[in-house]
Each structure stands twice: as structure tokens, then as C-alpha cells.
Design an enzyme around this catalytic site. Sequence first.
Site, PDB file in Angstrom:
ATOM      1  N   LYS A  29       6.293  19.131  -4.328  1.00 37.18           N
ATOM      2  CA  LYS A  29       6.641  19.486  -2.949  1.00 37.18           C
ATOM      3  C   LYS A  29       7.841  20.424  -2.896  1.00 37.18           C
ATOM      4  CE  LYS A  29       4.750  15.148  -1.119  1.00 37.18           C
ATOM      5  NZ  LYS A  29       5.115  13.738  -0.856  1.00 37.18           N
ATOM      6  N   GLY A  31       0.803  -1.224   0.000  1.00 36.47           N
ATOM      7  CA  GLY A  31       0.000   0.000   0.000  1.00 36.47           C
ATOM      8  C   GLY A  31       0.833   1.271   0.000  1.00 36.47           C
ATOM      9  N   ASP A  48       5.540  13.880  -7.901  1.00 38.20           N
ATOM     10  CA  ASP A  48       5.084  14.225  -6.551  1.00 38.20           C
ATOM     11  C   ASP A  48       6.166  15.027  -5.804  1.00 38.20           C
ATOM     12  OD1 ASP A  48       3.198  13.597  -4.132  1.00 38.20           O
ATOM     13  OD2 ASP A  48       5.176  12.938  -3.455  1.00 38.20           O
TER      14      ASP A  48
END
Lengths: 391, 391
Positions: free
Chosen positions: A200, A182, A196
Site C-alpha cells: 500500500k 475475522g 500488506d
Amino acid sequence: MNKVAVLGCGVVGKGIVEILTDNGAGIAKNLGEEVELKYVLEKRDCSGESFAEKVIDDINIILADEEVTIVCECIGGVGIAYEFIKKCLMAGKSVVTCNKHLVAEHGLELLAIAREKGVSFVFEASVGGGIPIIRPLTNCLAGNRVKEIFGIINGTTNYILTQMSQCGQSFAEALADAQRLGYAEADPTADVEGIDACRKICILADLSFGHNIPPAKVKTQGITAVEGIDSAFAASLGYAIKLLGHTICDDDGMVTTFVAPHFVPQSALLANVNGVMNAVVVRGDSVGECLFYGAGAGRYPTASAMVGDIMDCVRHSDGCRYIDWGEEREDKQADSDALPSRWYVRFEGCGHAAMAEKDGQKALITESMSAYALRESFGEDKILSAFRVLD
Amino acid sequence: MNKVAVLGCGVVGKGIVEILTDNGAGIAKNLGEEVELKYVLEKRDCSGESFAEKVIDDINIILADEEVTIVCECIGGVGIAYEFIKKCLMAGKSVVTCNKHLVAEHGLELLAIAREKGVSFVFEASVGGGIPIIRPLTNCLAGNRVKEIFGIINGTTNYILTQMSQCGQSFAEALADAQRLGYAEADPTADVEGIDACRKICILADLSFGHNIPPAKVKTQGITAVEGIDSAFAASLGYAIKLLGHTICDDDGMVTTFVAPHFVPQSALLANVNGVMNAVVVRGDSVGECLFYGAGAGRYPTASAMVGDIMDCVRHSDGCRYIDWGEEREDKQADSDALPSRWYVRFEGCGHAAMAEKDGQKALITESMSAYALRESFGEDKILSAFRVLD
């Protein structure tokens, strides 16, 4: 009393609901007033949940309710989330979000609306999950000229790189494990391609250097080019490979921002940040080097940061006054390929002496040079892989 | 405009003056208003300094000047510094300090005066020097129930322990080096006996658990009992010896606070914090484990934190609303000797099997038990040294 609405009740939204309920007394004591959850906006069936009676599916109820002063967005993406946040700010409500995609793309506009309306738009959880980084950077370190920020700001890729170096897994094996646990999405593109991390580091650069850095302008290299042999060379040369978001501001205010795998010396704390953990290093002219470490994702860490933001909104009912930046300055953005650094190079025969050899392949660490000079020195076709060395 | 007075112009005071001058434009941009240094209170001759014309030697000038809204105390100790801070707060001025001795002993009283007067009393630099820790703890992590804080919060002792483990120096040799390098005072008692670390962990415990923990109530062991052979055993068993301030709050709200050398597993980031650097770990119920690392002392790091505090005072002209604690609760303080943990024990023959032997001496790591049980199990006279193991 401040009443809160949570938009979207998935992993993080549920965490916020839980913390507001379970730690309600402590939060009220700290603030000197209660914070009550009034609505949860969610289209899915929540009838089995403890908060079922608070669930609504129409944003207009929230917009029209003057008791709701703070809205937490946990929807994700830049579609409906962007639309709802804009409406909430326009309606004079403070907004808390962990949505880095939205902040990196639309933060400038949303901060301007918040400023105009005298409310807060805050997003501590958008970088580093539960790690306090945005507020320390913009508040505690505000007397510094920030010179450089770099960090492990994507847990998925750090997990994969850790598995490759510590367990000898291939990229594909480590990614499969991450998906099974996960830690990675079914479509892992945004993580493994560095998208991603790019969002940031853009947010940290925006906040530190004062002008908008659009993610589309940032050279972004993920970890798909990292091979097992690079991990092995890293270990034998005394380094760990880490995907870093990296932004540097020189003395003339020129900002270089990029995302790439780096060779990090094993003596650095950052080299010892493993698995899904995140860490961000800030270099300021007065403070020197600071490091902030913790869980970069997950229900409770992310919700922890968002509840901290909710409390900050309560304390600053006239709007947060230290998180802000200005318009893009193209004249202040520098080309990362021109930035000199030492490099790890894995190469084939080209007159350079190897510092290490493995399975018939050669590698070395160069002197400091730009990417242009590197390619010229080795010949682009002779370089099998090249990663910056962190100094 | 907010005008600032600096009390005491030694190492840190000068750093503040420099930052306010050199970064003045950046600070003004961030705040939307200028911060001007108006006075420097100093009895020594400062005639050669750039700020000489601002030097005064009478606190009453500052107290009577309504333009001065913020006072930075850099005098140290709890004599005149305490008297001046109290007078400044009573006169309605916000106060910034790095004085951990004063905050640990008189923080409760001074915070109450600040609250009554609607001004700030802030002390980010009192723990961890330049590292943002107090504001992240009390603000970003405010939604958490803090369960445990531990950290390397004294640079002098960390330097000595690092030298002992990495260079094989004796305590006396490492201390002499620290003094030569300016890391230790001529009288090193407050550092090496853990008194400085005790004050700092008390401040973090006060802030996290909400009631005053007087340093005099905290069992404090310094590093004078650490011998070279303990360092050597630590390395061979996979640990580093670190002096930690440590505070734990159990589910019933009982707080155990102590200062002692700990065996820290080498896999932990904290074990890799070396030399004069500091790091603090916070464990919260939502966020999990966070670590904050940086320079724990020195002119510019300390001044960096204090300038951040000055800026916070400007932003919160009605007083800082998140740093506070209540009266001592004797019923909430637990005996650290009753706290179970694993222990490193160096011992002489007593029926226990050694895990390591060196120079005819024996050592082992125990199961988890209290200090009372430990002494009973080995016999107090058989234990040559015993340090807690950090889990």
C-alpha cells in the site's frame, strides 16, 4: 447505459452487487444515467443468491460483450486476477480493483495499457479500504509537492497493537483474538510481517513521486518484534506504537520508503487511531498536514470505494486522466537506514543513561540519527529493540 | 494552453500566483499541458510584485480574452465577487472560488449557469480550506447514502475553545489572543456567532442531500454562550467542547441542519482536533465513518485546494460533472429542536441530581431527548447552559 461485470463474488464482490442494487436510484441520479450489473463471474454455486441469473463462469462472455464497459475485479492475488484484468483492459473495458498486491506489482504495466486503450484503471480501494485517499492525493492535492506520507494502512496489525497497549495482551494472544474475530487470516504472515502495508505505501509513493517503487526494494519490518514491554515503555514515555507505511521525498527528489513500527506521540491524531481503523497522513508543501481516516477493510467500506470508482469510470468514458506513474528510477530511491530520526531504544548496559526502567530493562529516546549511527552508538548486540519516533 | 486569471490578490490570491509559478513544472507534468497565469485583477498598487506586469484593473479584459479559460475568484463577499463570477461563467469560463458566503447563498444559481455553459464552477476550498472534502464526498463516496456530516469547520472558534479548555482562558482573553495572532478578524461576529460555520455546513448538506439549504433557515448558535465553567465540566465529564456544523438525513430524506457547540467524547478523534485545525466527519451507509483533517484556512492551504480545482477544470474542459444540487425543498427540512440527542445541562436546583458539581454549580448529561423535551424537563429558567452530546 454502462453495464458492469463483477469478477469474483466473495466478501467484497457481494458488497458491490448490493450497493449497485440498493443505491441504484441514487447512483443514477448522481450520474444522470443508470449503471446496470450485467454479469457476476463466479465458479462457486450462487443459485440461492438474488443475482443468480447473472452468474457466469467464462470470462470470454464478458470480454466479447460490448455492452460491458466496466469490470470490477474482486478475485485477489496476482494470478488469474492479473490475467483477467489485462484481457479486460485490452478489450477496451475500464477496470476497478481493490487488489493492492496486483496494483503494487503490476500497476505500471496495467496503467500503460489503460492509457493506450483510452479507458480507466482505478483502485481507490487498494489503499485504506473505504477511505478516500488516492483521488484526494492525486486530484485535490495535485498542486502540492508531496513531501511525506505515512499511515496506519493495515487494520489487522493495528488491532493487535491496540490490544497489546490497551489490554496488556501479548502479541500471540492479540493475534489469536484477531483471528477469532475475522480480522486476521489463518496464515497472518502478509499482515504481521508488514507485507500488506508495504504494497500500500508503494502505491501511494508511486502516485505521489511519479516513479515505480517495487515492494521488493522496500525495507519492511512487521510487528512480530514488538514486545509487551515496548508497549509499556511507549505508554510511560507518552507514545503509542503504530505500524506505519512511510515514504519521504527530499528536496532533491530522493525517495525513502519503508514499513516499520513507529513511536507516535500521544498528542498526534494518529496515536488515537485504534482497533482495525486506518488513517493516512499526507504532508504537502502548500497544504501542510492532512489526515484521512476510516475503515481500511470490510465488505461495505471496500465496496463503497469501488462503487465510487465505477461512477468515476462512467464520468470519464475517455479514461481517468490523473492516476499514473512512470518506470522505476533506481537513482531516486534512497536507503532507509540512512534516514535520520529519533529512536526509541530498549537496551542493556552500554554506558547510555536510561529515560525509563521497567522490570530491570532500560529504554530511552535518542537524538536524531541514522540507523547506522544508532547501531554504532549502542553496539548492535546491546540493542534489544529499536523503533523510529515519528516527528 | 489553459490560461488563468486571478481576481483579487490578497492573502489567498498571492498564494495561488506563487504555487502556479513555483510548482508550474510539476503541474504541467501531471496535466500533460501547461497552466499559465495571464492576469491578476487588482485595484491596489502591485508595482513591487513579481507578477506586476500581469496586473489589470478591468474585468472586461478577462471577459473578452478567449485564451482565459479559468478564473479564480479571491475577492470575497457577495457583491462584486458575485457579479464577476456570473459574468465569467456566462462568458464560458470555468470559475474556481474559496468564497463560502457566495457558494452558500448563490451556488445553486451559479452551478446552473455553469451547467448550461458546459464549464466548471468548483469550490473545494470553500469548506475546510486545504482539506480535500468536497471532491471525496461527491466523488469517492458517491455510492453511499450519506446519513450525517459534522465537523469543526471554523478555525477561529476552535482556537478559542482550545485555549479556554487547555489554558483556562476566558472567552474574551482567548478571542483577544486570536485577534493578536491574526486568527480572528477585528469584527469577529461571523466566526464567533457560527455564521461562517453555517455557510460551510449548508454547502456540505446541499451537495450530500441534493437540495438547497439556505443558511437563513439553519439554527445557528456560536460560542459566545460557552463559559469557562462549561469547559471545566466538559473536562471532568470526559468531553471536549467543539463548535460543530451538523447535518443529518433520516431514512425518509428529512434533513436537519444546525450549528452549535457540542460535547464531544474525548475518545473521539474530533475531540483531539485543536487550535485552528479543522476536521469533518462523514457517515455513509456503506463506508461507515470517515474523517478528513487539515488546515481550514491560511494562504497556502487554501491556495492548494484552489490550484487542485484549477487542475480539475483543465481535466474537465467540458465542465465538472459531479458537483451539483437542486432547488430548496422546504418539505425536506426538519426542525433541529425536534432532533433527539443527549445533552449536557448546567442548571440550578430543579429536582435533578447532578453528575458533577463545581463552584456551587451543577451539571449532568441527560438521556436522549429533543430540545423541547429538555426545556420542559428542566424548566427553561433553570437551565444555565445546554449543549448537545455527540454520539
